[in-house]
Each structure stands twice: as C-alpha cells, then as structure tokens.
Design a protein around this motif. Structure first.
Motif, PDB file in Angstrom:
ATOM      1  N   HIS A  17       0.779  -1.239   0.000  1.00  0.00           N
ATOM      2  CA  HIS A  17       0.000   0.000   0.000  1.00  0.00           C
ATOM      3  C   HIS A  17       0.813   1.293   0.000  1.00  0.00           C
ATOM      4  CE1 HIS A  17      -2.898  -2.986   1.516  1.00  0.00           C
ATOM      5  NE2 HIS A  17      -3.751  -2.262   0.812  1.00  0.00           N
ATOM      6  N   ARG A  18       2.119   1.230   0.084  1.00  0.00           N
ATOM      7  CA  ARG A  18       2.895   2.458   0.254  1.00  0.00           C
ATOM      8  C   ARG A  18       2.797   3.422  -0.931  1.00  0.00           C
ATOM      9  NH1 ARG A  18       9.014   0.097   0.066  1.00  0.00           N
ATOM     10  NH2 ARG A  18       8.848  -0.811  -1.997  1.00  0.00           N
ATOM     11  N   THR A  19       2.711   2.909  -2.140  1.00  0.00           N
ATOM     12  CA  THR A  19       2.613   3.801  -3.302  1.00  0.00           C
ATOM     13  C   THR A  19       1.307   4.595  -3.262  1.00  0.00           C
ATOM     14  OG1 THR A  19       3.939   2.275  -4.604  1.00  0.00           O
ATOM     15  CG2 THR A  19       2.652   3.894  -5.819  1.00  0.00           C
ATOM     16  N   ARG A  20       0.217   3.918  -2.934  1.00  0.00           N
ATOM     17  CA  ARG A  20      -1.068   4.620  -2.841  1.00  0.00           C
ATOM     18  C   ARG A  20      -1.081   5.614  -1.682  1.00  0.00           C
ATOM     19  NH1 ARG A  20      -4.809  -0.410  -3.061  1.00  0.00           N
ATOM     20  NH2 ARG A  20      -2.886  -1.497  -3.394  1.00  0.00           N
ATOM     21  N   LEU A  21      -0.444   5.250  -0.578  1.00  0.00           N
ATOM     22  CA  LEU A  21      -0.382   6.172   0.560  1.00  0.00           C
ATOM     23  C   LEU A  21       0.422   7.416   0.198  1.00  0.00           C
ATOM     24  CD1 LEU A  21       0.246   3.692   3.501  1.00  0.00           C
ATOM     25  CD2 LEU A  21      -1.859   4.931   2.978  1.00  0.00           C
ATOM     26  N   ARG A  22       1.507   7.213  -0.509  1.00  0.00           N
ATOM     27  CA  ARG A  22       2.340   8.347  -0.919  1.00  0.00           C
ATOM     28  C   ARG A  22       1.570   9.266  -1.876  1.00  0.00           C
ATOM     29  NH1 ARG A  22       6.931   9.036  -4.837  1.00  0.00           N
ATOM     30  NH2 ARG A  22       8.211  10.654  -3.926  1.00  0.00           N
ATOM     31  N   THR A  23       0.820   8.673  -2.790  1.00  0.00           N
ATOM     32  CA  THR A  23       0.008   9.470  -3.712  1.00  0.00           C
ATOM     33  C   THR A  23      -1.070  10.236  -2.955  1.00  0.00           C
ATOM     34  OG1 THR A  23       0.410   7.869  -5.469  1.00  0.00           O
ATOM     35  CG2 THR A  23      -1.463   9.357  -5.755  1.00  0.00           C
ATOM     36  N   THR A  24      -1.706   9.590  -2.008  1.00  0.00           N
ATOM     37  CA  THR A  24      -2.720  10.260  -1.193  1.00  0.00           C
ATOM     38  C   THR A  24      -2.107  11.427  -0.437  1.00  0.00           C
ATOM     39  OG1 THR A  24      -3.962   8.206  -0.934  1.00  0.00           O
ATOM     40  CG2 THR A  24      -4.390   9.942   0.682  1.00  0.00           C
ATOM     41  N   ALA A  25      -0.945  11.217   0.153  1.00  0.00           N
ATOM     42  CA  ALA A  25      -0.269  12.288   0.887  1.00  0.00           C
ATOM     43  C   ALA A  25       0.098  13.432  -0.053  1.00  0.00           C
ATOM     44  CB  ALA A  25       0.965  11.743   1.593  1.00  0.00           C
ATOM     45  N   PHE A  26       0.546  13.104  -1.266  1.00  0.00           N
ATOM     46  CA  PHE A  26       0.877  14.156  -2.230  1.00  0.00           C
ATOM     47  C   PHE A  26      -0.363  14.967  -2.595  1.00  0.00           C
ATOM     48  CE2 PHE A  26       1.090  15.718  -6.581  1.00  0.00           C
ATOM     49  CZ  PHE A  26       2.160  16.576  -6.471  1.00  0.00           C
ATOM     50  N   LEU A  27      -1.496  14.291  -2.766  1.00  0.00           N
ATOM     51  CA  LEU A  27      -2.727  15.002  -3.093  1.00  0.00           C
ATOM     52  C   LEU A  27      -3.159  15.931  -1.960  1.00  0.00           C
ATOM     53  CD1 LEU A  27      -4.708  12.147  -4.868  1.00  0.00           C
ATOM     54  CD2 LEU A  27      -3.628  14.139  -5.924  1.00  0.00           C
ATOM     55  N   LEU A  28      -2.808  15.583  -0.744  1.00  0.00           N
ATOM     56  CA  LEU A  28      -3.123  16.454   0.393  1.00  0.00           C
ATOM     57  C   LEU A  28      -2.247  17.700   0.413  1.00  0.00           C
ATOM     58  CD1 LEU A  28      -3.491  13.881   3.308  1.00  0.00           C
ATOM     59  CD2 LEU A  28      -5.271  15.406   2.443  1.00  0.00           C
ATOM     60  N   CYS A  29      -0.944  17.523   0.160  1.00  0.00           N
ATOM     61  CA  CYS A  29      -0.016  18.627   0.396  1.00  0.00           C
ATOM     62  C   CYS A  29       0.610  19.217  -0.860  1.00  0.00           C
ATOM     63  CB  CYS A  29       1.087  18.183   1.354  1.00  0.00           C
ATOM     64  SG  CYS A  29       2.163  16.898   0.689  1.00  0.00           S
ATOM     65  N   GLY A  30       0.641  18.480  -1.967  1.00  0.00           N
ATOM     66  CA  GLY A  30       1.220  19.002  -3.201  1.00  0.00           C
ATOM     67  C   GLY A  30       2.737  19.037  -3.232  1.00  0.00           C
ATOM     68  N   ASP A  31       3.384  18.300  -2.341  1.00  0.00           N
ATOM     69  CA  ASP A  31       4.844  18.301  -2.257  1.00  0.00           C
ATOM     70  C   ASP A  31       5.306  16.865  -1.996  1.00  0.00           C
ATOM     71  OD1 ASP A  31       7.526  18.604  -1.621  1.00  0.00           O
ATOM     72  OD2 ASP A  31       7.201  19.964   0.063  1.00  0.00           O
ATOM     73  N   TRP A  32       6.098  16.309  -2.903  1.00  0.00           N
ATOM     74  CA  TRP A  32       6.512  14.908  -2.767  1.00  0.00           C
ATOM     75  C   TRP A  32       7.370  14.676  -1.525  1.00  0.00           C
ATOM     76  CZ3 TRP A  32       3.899  11.282  -4.884  1.00  0.00           C
ATOM     77  CH2 TRP A  32       3.291  11.458  -6.123  1.00  0.00           C
ATOM     78  N   TYR A  33       8.216  15.647  -1.184  1.00  0.00           N
ATOM     79  CA  TYR A  33       9.077  15.474  -0.010  1.00  0.00           C
ATOM     80  C   TYR A  33       8.257  15.479   1.274  1.00  0.00           C
ATOM     81  CZ  TYR A  33      12.806  16.288  -3.324  1.00  0.00           C
ATOM     82  OH  TYR A  33      13.643  16.193  -4.400  1.00  0.00           O
ATOM     83  N   LEU A  34       7.314  16.398   1.363  1.00  0.00           N
ATOM     84  CA  LEU A  34       6.434  16.425   2.527  1.00  0.00           C
ATOM     85  C   LEU A  34       5.554  15.177   2.548  1.00  0.00           C
ATOM     86  CD1 LEU A  34       5.261  17.724   5.032  1.00  0.00           C
ATOM     87  CD2 LEU A  34       3.792  19.110   3.534  1.00  0.00           C
ATOM     88  N   ALA A  35       5.120  14.727   1.374  1.00  0.00           N
ATOM     89  CA  ALA A  35       4.307  13.511   1.300  1.00  0.00           C
ATOM     90  C   ALA A  35       5.071  12.319   1.864  1.00  0.00           C
ATOM     91  CB  ALA A  35       3.884  13.238  -0.145  1.00  0.00           C
ATOM     92  N   ASP A  36       6.340  12.213   1.522  1.00  0.00           N
ATOM     93  CA  ASP A  36       7.166  11.126   2.076  1.00  0.00           C
ATOM     94  C   ASP A  36       7.248  11.211   3.599  1.00  0.00           C
ATOM     95  OD1 ASP A  36       7.692  10.017  -0.414  1.00  0.00           O
ATOM     96  OD2 ASP A  36       9.564  11.129  -0.677  1.00  0.00           O
ATOM     97  N   ASP A  37       7.419  12.423   4.111  1.00  0.00           N
ATOM     98  CA  ASP A  37       7.481  12.606   5.562  1.00  0.00           C
ATOM     99  C   ASP A  37       6.159  12.232   6.229  1.00  0.00           C
ATOM    100  OD1 ASP A  37      10.082  13.466   5.311  1.00  0.00           O
ATOM    101  OD2 ASP A  37       9.578  15.609   5.509  1.00  0.00           O
TER     102      ASP A  37
END
Length: 110
Positions: A17-37
């Motif tokens: 599930h990590r890829t989908r979680l990362r995409t969801t986080a990116f959609l929330l914040c618009g920043d891949w680095y913050l999404a990873d965090d």
C-alpha cells in the motif's frame, strides 16, 4: 533472527500500500518530499497500533485518517506562517510617496 509475525504482516501490508499512501499524501499537500514525511510518520503511528487496527478491520481508512491529521497538524505549525527573508530591510522599505500624496490618491479612488 526471525521477525515477529506482527512485524511481518505489517511489512507486507506496507509494501502493498505504500505507493497509494504516498500518492494520497501528495494530493493532500502538493509536495513529494512532505508527502514522504507524512507517510513515514503515519506508518510509524500505524505500527504502534497495528494489532488493534487489524483486529478492527481494514487499516487503509485508519492510515488515511492519520495522514489527514498529520497534514492538518503540519499546516498549523507556527513555522509555516513565518516568512524568511535574507535582508530584513526589504520588508519595511520607506514609502516612496508622502502621506499627503497617498491621502489624495485614496480620496480620488473613493
């Protein structure tokens, strides 16, 4: 050294599930680095409650809620409201016009 069954289950779930979680986080914040965090923090919180979450059902909704809460917490941090400037004098430059000229411009605009 063998992994505990709980850890093995958690790792398998994260790999799936990590890829989908990362995409969801990116959609929330618009920043891949913050999404990873955000994902890393969410997975840390999920791991500490893994047994209870799995017993209650599918952990996807729970971890998405964690992501939303973490993003909200991040946005509320006072450091996010600060403006960094290399030269503080650029923030408070003296007005180029006199007060009378600005008053005249304001009255004309009204």
């Amino acid at each position: 050294m063998t992994d505990h069954p709980r850890e093995t289950d958690f790792r398998a779930w994260v790999l799936e599930h990590r890829t989908r979680l990362r995409t969801t986080a990116f959609l929330l914040c618009g920043d891949w680095y913050l999404a990873d965090d955000l994902v890393q923090d969410a997975l840390g919180r999920l791991y500490s409650r893994w047994g209870r979450v799995v017993a209650a059902g599918d952990p996807r909704a729970y971890v998405r809620r964690i992501l939303c809460n973490l993003h909200t917490d991040y946005r509320r941090r006072p450091a996010r409201r600060e403006i960094s400037e290399a030269d503080v004098s650029t923030l408070h430059s003296p007005p180029q016009t006199s007060m009378d000229e600005r008053d005249d411009d304001l009255i004309a605009a009204l």
